[in-house]
Motif scaffolding. Structure first.
Motif, PDB file in Angstrom:
ATOM      1  N   ALA A  64       0.675  -1.135  -0.027  1.00  0.00           N
ATOM      2  CA  ALA A  64      -0.043  -0.196   0.027  1.00  0.00           C
ATOM      3  C   ALA A  64       0.823   1.256   0.025  1.00  0.00           C
ATOM      4  N   LEU A  65       1.922   1.334   0.776  1.00  0.00           N
ATOM      5  CA  LEU A  65       2.703   2.579   1.027  1.00  0.00           C
ATOM      6  C   LEU A  65       3.414   2.771  -0.545  1.00  0.00           C
ATOM      7  N   GLY A  66       3.826   1.618  -1.345  1.00  0.00           N
ATOM      8  CA  GLY A  66       4.334   1.827  -2.662  1.00  0.00           C
ATOM      9  C   GLY A  66       3.444   2.489  -3.633  1.00  0.00           C
ATOM     10  N   LYS A  67       2.280   2.291  -3.352  1.00  0.00           N
ATOM     11  CA  LYS A  67       0.900   3.004  -4.235  1.00  0.00           C
ATOM     12  C   LYS A  67       0.604   4.468  -3.632  1.00  0.00           C
ATOM     13  N   ALA A  68       1.106   4.717  -2.619  1.00  0.00           N
ATOM     14  CA  ALA A  68       0.540   6.125  -1.927  1.00  0.00           C
ATOM     15  C   ALA A  68       1.053   7.232  -3.103  1.00  0.00           C
ATOM     16  N   GLU A  69       0.310   8.209  -3.113  1.00  0.00           N
ATOM     17  CA  GLU A  69       0.608   9.220  -4.139  1.00  0.00           C
ATOM     18  C   GLU A  69       0.948  10.513  -3.247  1.00  0.00           C
ATOM     19  N   GLY A  70       1.489  11.446  -4.222  1.00  0.00           N
ATOM     20  CA  GLY A  70       2.017  12.832  -3.531  1.00  0.00           C
ATOM     21  C   GLY A  70       3.036  12.471  -2.647  1.00  0.00           C
ATOM     22  N   ILE A  71       3.940  11.720  -2.783  1.00  0.00           N
ATOM     23  CA  ILE A  71       5.455  11.528  -1.926  1.00  0.00           C
ATOM     24  C   ILE A  71       6.356  11.783  -3.037  1.00  0.00           C
ATOM     25  N   ASP A  72       7.319  12.828  -2.629  1.00  0.00           N
ATOM     26  CA  ASP A  72       8.477  12.872  -3.449  1.00  0.00           C
ATOM     27  C   ASP A  72       9.605  11.819  -2.745  1.00  0.00           C
ATOM     28  N   TRP A  73       9.582  10.937  -3.440  1.00  0.00           N
ATOM     29  CA  TRP A  73      10.311   9.856  -3.057  1.00  0.00           C
ATOM     30  C   TRP A  73      11.933   9.933  -3.479  1.00  0.00           C
ATOM     31  N   LYS A  74      12.200  10.950  -4.074  1.00  0.00           N
ATOM     32  CA  LYS A  74      13.538  11.273  -4.624  1.00  0.00           C
ATOM     33  C   LYS A  74      14.193  12.143  -3.364  1.00  0.00           C
ATOM     34  N   ARG A  75      13.371  12.498  -2.313  1.00  0.00           N
ATOM     35  CA  ARG A  75      13.991  13.283  -1.153  1.00  0.00           C
ATOM     36  C   ARG A  75      13.758  12.122   0.210  1.00  0.00           C
ATOM     37  N   VAL A  76      13.822  10.793  -0.266  1.00  0.00           N
ATOM     38  CA  VAL A  76      13.818   9.991   0.934  1.00  0.00           C
ATOM     39  C   VAL A  76      14.828   9.029   0.785  1.00  0.00           C
ATOM     40  N   ASP A  77      15.617   8.656   1.895  1.00  0.00           N
ATOM     41  CA  ASP A  77      16.824   7.977   2.157  1.00  0.00           C
ATOM     42  C   ASP A  77      16.240   6.742   3.096  1.00  0.00           C
ATOM     43  N   ALA A  78      16.535   5.756   2.465  1.00  0.00           N
ATOM     44  CA  ALA A  78      16.094   4.171   2.705  1.00  0.00           C
ATOM     45  C   ALA A  78      17.098   3.425   3.430  1.00  0.00           C
ATOM     46  N   PHE A  79      16.885   2.809   4.751  1.00  0.00           N
ATOM     47  CA  PHE A  79      17.766   1.725   5.466  1.00  0.00           C
ATOM     48  C   PHE A  79      16.759   0.620   5.525  1.00  0.00           C
ATOM     49  N   PRO A 108      10.856   5.872  -6.869  1.00  0.00           N
ATOM     50  CA  PRO A 108      12.193   6.415  -7.022  1.00  0.00           C
ATOM     51  C   PRO A 108      12.855   6.812  -5.743  1.00  0.00           C
ATOM     52  N   LEU A 109      13.449   6.252  -5.052  1.00  0.00           N
ATOM     53  CA  LEU A 109      14.079   6.625  -3.796  1.00  0.00           C
ATOM     54  C   LEU A 109      15.348   7.308  -4.019  1.00  0.00           C
ATOM     55  N   GLY A 110      15.412   8.446  -3.176  1.00  0.00           N
ATOM     56  CA  GLY A 110      16.878   9.375  -3.389  1.00  0.00           C
ATOM     57  C   GLY A 110      17.985   8.270  -3.275  1.00  0.00           C
ATOM     58  N   ASN A 111      18.215   7.744  -2.093  1.00  0.00           N
ATOM     59  CA  ASN A 111      19.122   6.948  -1.676  1.00  0.00           C
ATOM     60  C   ASN A 111      18.616   5.535  -1.202  1.00  0.00           C
ATOM     61  N   VAL A 112      19.223   4.357  -1.214  1.00  0.00           N
ATOM     62  CA  VAL A 112      18.878   3.008  -0.597  1.00  0.00           C
ATOM     63  C   VAL A 112      20.212   2.742  -0.051  1.00  0.00           C
ATOM     64  N   HIS A 113      20.293   2.474   1.181  1.00  0.00           N
ATOM     65  CA  HIS A 113      21.498   1.924   1.946  1.00  0.00           C
ATOM     66  C   HIS A 113      21.450   0.477   2.229  1.00  0.00           C
ATOM     67  N   TYR A 114      21.918  -0.361   1.528  1.00  0.00           N
ATOM     68  CA  TYR A 114      21.978  -1.724   1.747  1.00  0.00           C
ATOM     69  C   TYR A 114      22.969  -2.542   2.780  1.00  0.00           C
ATOM     70  N   ILE A 115      22.759  -3.216   3.583  1.00  0.00           N
ATOM     71  CA  ILE A 115      23.688  -4.075   4.618  1.00  0.00           C
ATOM     72  C   ILE A 115      24.399  -5.007   3.704  1.00  0.00           C
ATOM     73  N   ASN A 116      25.652  -4.961   3.877  1.00  0.00           N
ATOM     74  CA  ASN A 116      26.475  -5.931   3.224  1.00  0.00           C
ATOM     75  C   ASN A 116      26.964  -6.913   4.151  1.00  0.00           C
ATOM     76  N   PRO A 117      26.542  -8.109   4.363  1.00  0.00           N
ATOM     77  CA  PRO A 117      26.618  -9.183   5.205  1.00  0.00           C
ATOM     78  C   PRO A 117      28.071  -9.866   4.939  1.00  0.00           C
ATOM     79  N   SER A 118      28.482  -9.757   3.571  1.00  0.00           N
ATOM     80  CA  SER A 118      29.592 -10.415   3.076  1.00  0.00           C
ATOM     81  C   SER A 118      31.098  -9.943   3.706  1.00  0.00           C
ATOM     82  N   LYS A 119      30.783  -8.378   4.191  1.00  0.00           N
ATOM     83  CA  LYS A 119      31.983  -7.854   4.448  1.00  0.00           C
ATOM     84  C   LYS A 119      32.375  -8.355   6.013  1.00  0.00           C
ATOM     85  N   ASP A 120      33.631  -8.137   6.417  1.00  0.00           N
ATOM     86  CA  ASP A 120      33.994  -8.091   7.854  1.00  0.00           C
ATOM     87  C   ASP A 120      32.826  -7.737   8.717  1.00  0.00           C
ATOM     88  N   ALA A 121      32.227  -8.476   9.671  1.00  0.00           N
ATOM     89  CA  ALA A 121      31.126  -7.818  10.567  1.00  0.00           C
ATOM     90  C   ALA A 121      31.501  -6.285  11.102  1.00  0.00           C
TER      91      ALA A 121
END
Length: 263
Positions: A64-79, A108-121
């Motif tokens: 439902a959130l992905g279908k929400a209207e009127g959000i400027d997703w380019k100004r949203v950073d996601a973790f 169209p998110l501004g930034n998505v920050h993914y956790i990389n578990p392959s790196k040293d913890a």
């Protein structure tokens, strides 16, 4: 996207609780409220920063959130709040991939920050902590596990005063069994034993917390969250101390015999 009416609303300490007839209504209304909060914040500040949980309990909300209207997703950073250690990058159970499919690739998110578990913890925890703490976290969208965990802060490793924002943890057996119950893995031996997780102070740093918890398998954890002591034996109980948290339940996850909200 219209908000549905809750069958019950009440407070437990600082935590607002809303109960809905079913998980679809619950997820839809949570998405309406989160979208409204996002629009409000974006009117006042240049960017907003959000943390998301990856679990089947979040499906209706994320859709439902992905279908929400009127959000400027380019100004949203996601973790995202946790990730298994030891799974191949292409594994469908990876939480980053779950959120990529469920939301991150749909807007169209501004930034998505993914956790990389392959790196040293330690290295990865330090890297992600720097990203998380660069600016305040505005919104946390989360769930509660069958053992009361939030993110992968299971009772044996949960620390309300954790000195770090992210750490490597060994998963409690009840937590691993939930992954089988959710249909994410065919058997317990396929579930990873360790993960990287945001800690409880990191999650509670969010100005607003929206916690979606549907289904009968979550009823015991919800009951402990609402009626038990606020202590790490039920990590989610700490939500009762947060001034900006809302817990969304359906009638399957809430035990009406508790009689809460009827005084």
């Amino acid at each position: 996207m219209e908000q549905t009416t809750s069958s019950m609303t009440f407070f437990r300490d600082s935590l607002k609780v809303q109960v809905y007839a079913d998980r679809k209504q619950m997820g839809l209304t949570a998405a309406v409220l989160v979208a409204d909060q996002m629009r409000t914040l974006l009117q006042k500040q240049e960017r907003i920063r959000m943390i998301f949980a990856a679990a089947p309990s979040q499906n209706e909300f994320l859709d439902a959130l992905g279908k929400a209207e009127g959000i400027d997703w380019k100004r949203v950073d996601a973790f995202h709040m946790d990730e298994y250690v030891g799974l191949p990058e292409s594994a469908s159970q990876r939480f980053g991939l779950f959120l990529k499919r469920g939301l991150f690739d749909r807007v169209p998110l501004g930034n998505v920050h993914y956790i990389n578990p392959s790196k040293d913890a330690e290295e990865e925890c330090n890297r992600y902590t720097k990203l998380l703490t660069a600016s305040p976290i505005d919104i946390v969208c989360m769930g509660i596990g069958e053992n009361g965990h939030i993110a992968f802060n299971d009772p044996p490793v949960a620390d309300f005063s954790d000195p770090v924002w992210m750490k490597r943890v060994e998963l409690d057996e009840a937590c691993r069994e939930q992954q089988v119950n959710d249909g994410c893995f065919a058997s317990l031996d396929q579930v990873p034993t360790h993960a990287l997780t945001l800690t409880i102070p990191a999650l509670l740093s969010g100005k607003y917390i929206y916690c979606m918890v549907p289904g009968p398998l979550k009823r015991a954890a919800v009951t402990a969250t609402l009626t038990g002591p606020i202590e790490p034996s039920c990590p989610a109980s700490i939500l009762r101390t947060h001034q900006g948290a809302i817990l969304f339940l359906d009638e399957a996850s809430y035990d009406a015999e508790l009689g809460l909200g009827k005084d």
